[in-house]
Write a protein that holds these residues in place. Structure first.
Motif, PDB file in Angstrom:
ATOM      1  N   VAL A 171       0.859  -1.179   0.000  1.00  0.00           N
ATOM      2  CA  VAL A 171       0.000   0.000   0.000  1.00  0.00           C
ATOM      3  C   VAL A 171       0.897   1.232   0.000  1.00  0.00           C
ATOM      4  O   VAL A 171       1.830   1.330   0.800  1.00  0.00           O
ATOM      5  N   PHE A 203      -2.156   5.877  -2.867  1.00  0.00           N
ATOM      6  CA  PHE A 203      -3.269   4.942  -3.137  1.00  0.00           C
ATOM      7  C   PHE A 203      -3.063   4.078  -4.391  1.00  0.00           C
ATOM      8  O   PHE A 203      -3.259   2.884  -4.342  1.00  0.00           O
ATOM      9  N   GLN A 241      -7.763   5.119   0.547  1.00  0.00           N
ATOM     10  CA  GLN A 241      -6.690   4.322   1.136  1.00  0.00           C
ATOM     11  C   GLN A 241      -7.239   3.037   1.762  1.00  0.00           C
ATOM     12  O   GLN A 241      -6.594   1.990   1.703  1.00  0.00           O
ATOM     13  N   ALA A 296      -7.532   0.734  -1.034  1.00  0.00           N
ATOM     14  CA  ALA A 296      -6.218   0.213  -1.448  1.00  0.00           C
ATOM     15  C   ALA A 296      -5.782  -0.929  -0.520  1.00  0.00           C
ATOM     16  O   ALA A 296      -5.200  -1.920  -0.970  1.00  0.00           O
ATOM     17  N   ILE A 297      -6.098  -0.802   0.759  1.00  0.00           N
ATOM     18  CA  ILE A 297      -5.750  -1.860   1.723  1.00  0.00           C
ATOM     19  C   ILE A 297      -6.584  -3.115   1.436  1.00  0.00           C
ATOM     20  O   ILE A 297      -6.059  -4.231   1.395  1.00  0.00           O
ATOM     21  N   ALA A 350      -5.297  -4.947  -1.602  1.00  0.00           N
ATOM     22  CA  ALA A 350      -4.104  -5.756  -1.326  1.00  0.00           C
ATOM     23  C   ALA A 350      -4.471  -7.008  -0.522  1.00  0.00           C
ATOM     24  O   ALA A 350      -4.000  -8.107  -0.822  1.00  0.00           O
ATOM     25  N   PHE A 401       3.478  -1.283   3.973  1.00  0.00           N
ATOM     26  CA  PHE A 401       2.811   0.027   3.909  1.00  0.00           C
ATOM     27  C   PHE A 401       3.885   1.109   3.864  1.00  0.00           C
ATOM     28  O   PHE A 401       4.726   1.179   4.764  1.00  0.00           O
ATOM     29  N   PRO A 437       1.282   5.215   4.645  1.00  0.00           N
ATOM     30  CA  PRO A 437      -0.093   5.111   4.149  1.00  0.00           C
ATOM     31  C   PRO A 437      -0.988   6.295   4.503  1.00  0.00           C
ATOM     32  O   PRO A 437      -2.039   6.444   3.903  1.00  0.00           O
TER      33      PRO A 437
END
Ligand code: ADP
Ligand code: MG
Length: 240
Positions: free
Chosen positions: A82, A86, A143, A146-147, A150, A160, A163
């Motif tokens: 991450v 983003f 964000q 984005a986490i 992943a 990270f 982040p």
């Protein structure tokens, strides 16, 4: 999970990593702190081979990933990352952002991928954003997506890189709390951050980087309450 031996990285004449030695064990939350330009991003990017080390070795789950011919794409499937910015696909919906790698890389059939994505979105409180586009979301929401994206790949470790550094202050907490929840579940992670409160609370080990080396490492208690290295003391006096 990772064993790093004598890791060096040069960009042209600039020696950015000058010999990193450390081990990252399963279940650890390793927090990397240190001044800007000390090599934190370069270090974490070497762990998923976004940067090719100049010298030294990185072992991951027993394999030497710095050997020539190591399957980089296979490695990246096991290592989630991450970024500060983003890096969502702006032309895809949130649901598509989360499912695209599942479908293309892991060959998960669309219905199963979508079911998994919705379950993950629900966990971060963003199920209602499935059909929205990234431009319609706040930075904190992007964000969290984005986490989720992943994590959908079920990586063995999450990386990270700052982040929360691109977020407005009021959104930092919501992203850190998602990361903290993952830590509680036992997800192994390496987090570069300037959020010292998070580092203290969530980190199982702190690496303080300065000038391309790990100048000091220890438990949060050791680093924040009893730092030994003058450079650590100086850095902490400026950020806390
Ligand atoms: P940090 O994340 O701790 O701020 P970085 O790893 O981003 O540090 O950068 C460390 C040093 O390496 C900086 O001097 C930076 O300018 C340099 N650097 C990073 N990436 C590159 C690159 N791709 N090419 C040239 N220099 C780079
Ligand atoms: Mg950086």
């Amino acid at each position: 999970m990772f064993e790093i031996k004598g890791l060096k990285k040069n960009f042209g004449d600039l020696e950015v990593l000058k010999g990193i030695h450390t081990t990252i064990r399963k279940g650890e939350v390793v927090v990397v702190i240190g001044p800007s330009g000390s090599g934190k991003s370069t270090f974490i990017r070497c762990l998923n081979l976004l940067e090719t080390p100049t010298e030294g070795q990185i072992f991951f789950e027993g394999s030497c990933i710095t050997d020539k011919g190591y399957a980089v794409h296979k490695h990246r499937e096991k290592v989630g990352m991450v970024f500060q910015q983003f890096n969502l696909f702006n032309n895809l919906t949130i649901l598509e952002n989360v499912t695209i790698s599942l479908k293309k890389v892991k060959k998960v059939p669309a219905p199963a991928a979508e079911e998994k994505a919705r379950a993950l979105l629900r966990r971060v409180g963003l199920e209602d954003k499935a059909d929205a586009y990234p431009a319609q979301l706040s930075g904190g929401q992007k964000q969290r997506i984005a986490i989720v994206r992943a994590m959908a790949m079920e990586p063995d470790v999450m990386l990270f890189d700052e982040p929360t550094s691109a977020l407005d202050p009021e959104m930092v907490g919501e992203v850190l709390s998602v990361i903290q929840d993952l830590a509680k579940e036992g997800v192994t992670m390496v987090v570069v951050t300037h959020e010292m409160g998070f580092a203290k609370k969530v980190g199982t080990r702190i690496l303080f980087m300065d000038g391309g080396v790990i100048a000091e490492e220890g438990t949060p208690q050791q680093i924040f309450e009893d730092p030994q290295n003058e450079r650590t003391k100086d850095f902490l006096s400026k950020v806390i």
